[in-house]
Scaffold this active site. Structure first.
Site, PDB file in Angstrom:
ATOM      1  N   ASP A  33       4.662   1.587  12.934  1.00 29.34           N
ATOM      2  CA  ASP A  33       3.944   0.301  13.032  1.00 29.34           C
ATOM      3  C   ASP A  33       4.759  -0.847  13.642  1.00 29.34           C
ATOM      4  OD1 ASP A  33       1.720   1.460  11.961  1.00 29.34           O
ATOM      5  OD2 ASP A  33       2.063   0.708   9.938  1.00 29.34           O
ATOM      6  N   ASP A  51       0.805  -1.228   0.000  1.00 29.16           N
ATOM      7  CA  ASP A  51       0.000   0.000   0.000  1.00 29.16           C
ATOM      8  C   ASP A  51       0.834   1.272   0.000  1.00 29.16           C
ATOM      9  OD1 ASP A  51       0.848  -0.536   2.575  1.00 29.16           O
ATOM     10  OD2 ASP A  51      -1.137  -0.366   3.490  1.00 29.16           O
TER      11      ASP A  51
END
Ligand SMILES: *[C@@H]1O[C@H](CO)[C@@H](O)[C@H](O)[C@H]1NC(C)=O
Ligand SMILES: *[C@@H]1O[C@H](CO)[C@@H](O)[C@H](O)[C@H]1NC(C)=O
Length: 825
Positions: free
Chosen positions: A469, A60
């Site tokens: 993340d 992404d």
């Protein structure tokens, strides 16, 4: 909106022409710092049905990858530079079933204002080595909700000059008849999708229509050389028809009769042998959400819809995403729970067309799971957990499981993408024989982290990272995956990190928005291997930038939204009102009481350990400051990068000189000098001579060489961070937003300087230090004060006044002019 795209641009790769006024190039060798295991969401994995072993993965925010025979992956979009950064959002991927050398990527990151550019279809005829770009007249959302639905882009398997693309944002279905070069709207297809994840989202990220979710073409309905008549299209609708069929090559369409309408169709995969269309449904667009869903099978011949959802009742607390058929085994199908957040993700397999299913795990007696798999994270040991318990958040199988594929040439070979990695194995048939398969992290070569900050201390590990993340890592090796993420505290995102100039094993990091820990400052005295929470940090204050003083006793924190704060000797943080809340900050690397700040065009200095700042010199006409880099051994020697150029001061910011030729600068870093004792090499991401690229100067900013090339663009310059190695001349680290960390080493000779180092910039004040330290690696035996230094402690270096002998078993080794360390004999 134009109905037809007129523009066609060709990207020439592998060449670079020098324009007058731009820097000459020096060739560099660029490689990823290996984190391994991916580190981010993999929304799509697609095997080519015609060429054995050919597969691609899309991400992404970090481009696309091609699978190699040894299970590693090769990145395809590293050429994307500052002007093409949105190529790294890949919203769909198609590999041509007729000419497998042909690959198509639908690129673009956001349909809202964050991404100013329209999308493209990138077209390759050499398996992704090079691409041409066909612009689309609308934006794409490679990092938006629904990005795991698909694929939205397909090639007609009977006439491969025809492609279909399902757009977002109400733009509908598009078609190309010239192998993707130009596109026109399919006006006969009128349902553009009504589903919006969150209409109230003012950023536009969640309030845009997901649109067309997938296009599936039934090859068997046609014949080679002619457009295929039967086409299915899935649309992101909930509460109304979502699946359409054309039987005349797209001239007309109708909703498939009898279809379920409760959920959004995420995938639609044909079983040619069963003459059936399988569909996974979820009640959310994904990739994070979904609390219910279904799996259905539609018979082309009878028109019957069969509910084949593997679980029901209270066991059905997730939607379905990944859907794979084994095209060599009639009736073998697998589906993935899109998000089963507890106790783990889930995958189901059926060998009878969905009549019955077996799971990847089930409950034994609480809290024990029967795991019908063995787990292998050898290629990325930090991916975890290795020991699965049922603690919420300790998922092992994965989450955000939208991509699930079985190799069409090898029933044992399967891959699936998660929010963090790619898993799979080459023993899938053991699911049927022994109900026990291997779940192995197979994302070697995929580096798709978003890097927030990097440090390369003068001793200890070469690199320590703060990452989105996945927290961050101590990189003991640049070529081996780290064994562990930062822990205790473990935040999903570390926003920034710094080391103390005189005591570089002392490191501070800050976190962003992690509810598992209210306090978002942590300190380490072993380069980040182990951490302690800073208990003086206020609760629920987060993010921003952090700096630690030269001797490691003071931490300056420019928070995200709560102003600037400082803490000395681990005391409670107190507000620093004399520094603007958007300031860039840095510590002096030699003098403990000095900190720097910059906001707009004003440069600030504190000489009282960060308690108060006063305005010093001016950064030209800058309106925003990106970064401050500080000389590792000379107090008051500072570089500041701004939207109006790069500035250098040698008098603690009282005066600055603007670096000639640089009109805008982002990351700036100082590394090992070209010759021992010389001025550090200066690295900058900048617009120099009208070209946005990465540059190095060995003479304090007079002459610059460009160090990146046409194959290494590093995406958006303003999203990247940088560190330079103080021990290896020429080595620089670039942290990207989506393609992990790169390091570059000198690989060719430098072009000759074009400017005389004495003629331009007015760097005047500091007299050149005479450096007496040599790069000796022998034992230092000079008479030091104090008792012997313990293992791995500092034992010498310019300005060092502590002990210079080591305890038994260690010898003092000069690591660089500024740091000698006790190393095991
Ligand atoms: C596949 O299985 C279906 C039953 O699910 C059967 O009707 C069909 O003949 C089979 N096709 C092949 C090619 O084996
Ligand atoms: C599957 O195999 C692994 C590795 O041998 C083993 O640890 C695990 O217990 C097996 N699962 C079950 C349910 O027997």
């Amino acid at each position: 909106m134009p109905s037809r795209v007129k523009f066609w641009i060709t990207l020439t790769l592998g060449t670079f022409s020098l324009v007058y006024g731009q820097a000459a190039s020096q060739s560099y060798r660029w490689q990823n710092v290996k984190i391994g295991g991916g580190g981010g969401f993999v929304p799509g994995i697609v095997f080519n049905p015609s060429e054995k072993g050919l597969a691609y993965a899309r991400t992404d925010i970090g481009g696309a990858y091609k699978l190699n025979a040894d299970d590693t992956w090769t990145p395809l979009l590293d050429f994307a530079d500052d002007s093409r950064w949105n190529y790294w959002g890949v919203d769909a991927l198609a590999t041509d079933p007729v000419q497998p050398n042909r690959l198509y990527l639908a690129t673009g990151l956001y349909t809202n204002s964050w991404d100013p550019s329209n999308g493209h279809i990138l077209i390759s005829s050499d398996y992704g080595k090079t691409f041409d770009a066909a612009p689309l007249p609308f934006k794409l959302g490679g990092n938006m909700p629904g990005r795991g639905m698909g694929e939205r882009l397909v090639v007609d398997p009977n006439l491969n000059s025809i492609l279909y693309f399902g757009a977002r944002s109400g733009n509908g279905l598009w078609k190309s008849t010239n192998s993707g070069r130009s596109w026109s709207k399919v006006t006969s297809f009128t349902d553009t999708g009504s589903f919006v994840p969150d209409p109230s989202d003012s950023t536009g990220l969640n309030s845009d229509k997901i649109g067309i979710a997938w296009v599936t073409i039934d090859k068997a309905s046609g014949s080679s050389g002619s457009a295929t008549p039967r086409i299915f299209v899935g649309v992101a609708n909930k509460g109304s028809n979502s699946i359409y069929i054309s039987t005349n090559g797209g001239s007309s369409w109708s909703a498939v009769a009898g279809q379920p309408t409760s959920f959004l169709p995420h995938k639609g995969v044909l079983s040619p042998s069963e003459r059936a269309l399988y569909i996974t449904y979820s009640d959310g667009g994904g990739p994070y959400d979904g609390t219910s869903g279904a799996v259905y099978k539609y018979s082309i011949d009878t028109g019957a819809w069969t509910d084949i959802t593997p679980v029901s009742g209270s066991d059905l607390f997730f939607g379905f995403g990944g859907l794979a058929l084994d095209t060599q085994k009639n009736g073998t199908v697998m589906v993935a729970a899109l998000n089963s957040w507890w106790p783990d993700g889930q995958i189901f397999r059926s060998t009878n067309g969905g009549a019955s299913w077996t799971p990847l795990w089930d409950w034994a007696v609480y809290p024990t799971l029967n795991k019908y798999y063995s787990y292998n994270a050898a290629l990325a040991p930090w991916i975890g957990p290795n020991i699965v318990d049922v603690t919420p958040g300790n998922l092992q199988i994965g989450w955000m499981m939208e991509s699930l594929s079985i190799d069409p040439f090898d029933s044992n070979h399967w891959l699936y993408g998660t929010g963090e990695t790619i898993y799979g194995s080459r023993d899938l048939l053991k699911w049927d024989s022994a109900h026990n398969v291997t779940i192995k992290s197979l994302a070697d070569g995929v580096e798709e982290t978003s890097v927030q900050a990097l440090i390369s201390p003068p001793s200890g590990p070469p690199l320590v990272s703060a990452i989105g993340d996945v927290g961050g890592f101590v990189h003991q090796s640049l070529t081996r995956a780290p064994s562990a993420q930062f822990t205790n505290p473990k935040w999903s995102t570390s926003a920034d990190i710094d080391f103390a100039g005189n005591n570089p094993s002392n490191v501070v990091r800050i976190g962003t928005g992690d509810s598992t820990s209210g306090k978002q400052v942590a300190i380490s005295s072993d380069y980040g291997v182990t951490w302690n929470q800073h208990f003086g940090a206020p609760d629920n204050v987060q993010g921003g930038k952090v700096a630690i003083s030269a001797d490691a006793d003071t931490i300056l924190w420019r928070t995200n939204g709560n102003g600037v704060m400082v803490s000395r000797n681990q005391a409670t943080f107190s507000t620093v009102s004399s520094l603007p809340s958007d300031a860039a900050i840095a510590s002096d690397k030699k003098t403990n009481n000095i900190f720097y700040g910059a906001s707009g065009k004003t440069f600030y200095v504190s000489t009282d350990n960060g308690k108060t700042f006063s305005a010093h010199g001016s950064l030209g006409s800058a309106t925003s400051v990106f970064d401050i880099a500080v000389h590792p051994s000379v107090s008051g020697d500072i570089w500041a990068s701004t939207d109006k150029g790069l500035f250098h001061s040698t008098d603690s910011g009282a005066t600055f000189s603007a670096i000639s030729g640089i009109t805008q600068a982002w990351g700036v870093a100082l590394g090992a000098p070209k010759s021992t004792g010389g001025y550090p090499a200066v690295f900058v991401a900048a617009n120099y001579g009208g070209e946005v690229a990465y540059f190095r100067s060995d003479d304090r900013g007079v002459n610059w060489v460009k160090i990146n090339d046409a194959a290494h663009g590093f995406g958006a310059a303003s999203a990247n961070c940088m560190a330079a190695d103080p021990r290896v001349y020429g080595r620089v680290y670039i942290g990207t937003n989506g393609r992990g960390i790169f390091y570059g080493d000198v690989a060719g000779s430098a072009p000759p300087p074009t400017s005389s180092a004495t003629s331009t910039t007015s760097v005047s004040t500091t007299t050149t230090r005479s450096t007496t330290t040599t790069r000796s690696t022998t034992t230092t035996t000079s008479s030091g004060n104090g008792s012997p230094v313990s293992g791995f402690g500092q034992c010498g270096g310019q300005g060092w006044t502590g002990g210079t002998t080591c305890v038994t078993g260690f010898q003092c080794v000069a690591q660089n002019p500024f740091y000698s360390q006790c190393i095991p004999i």
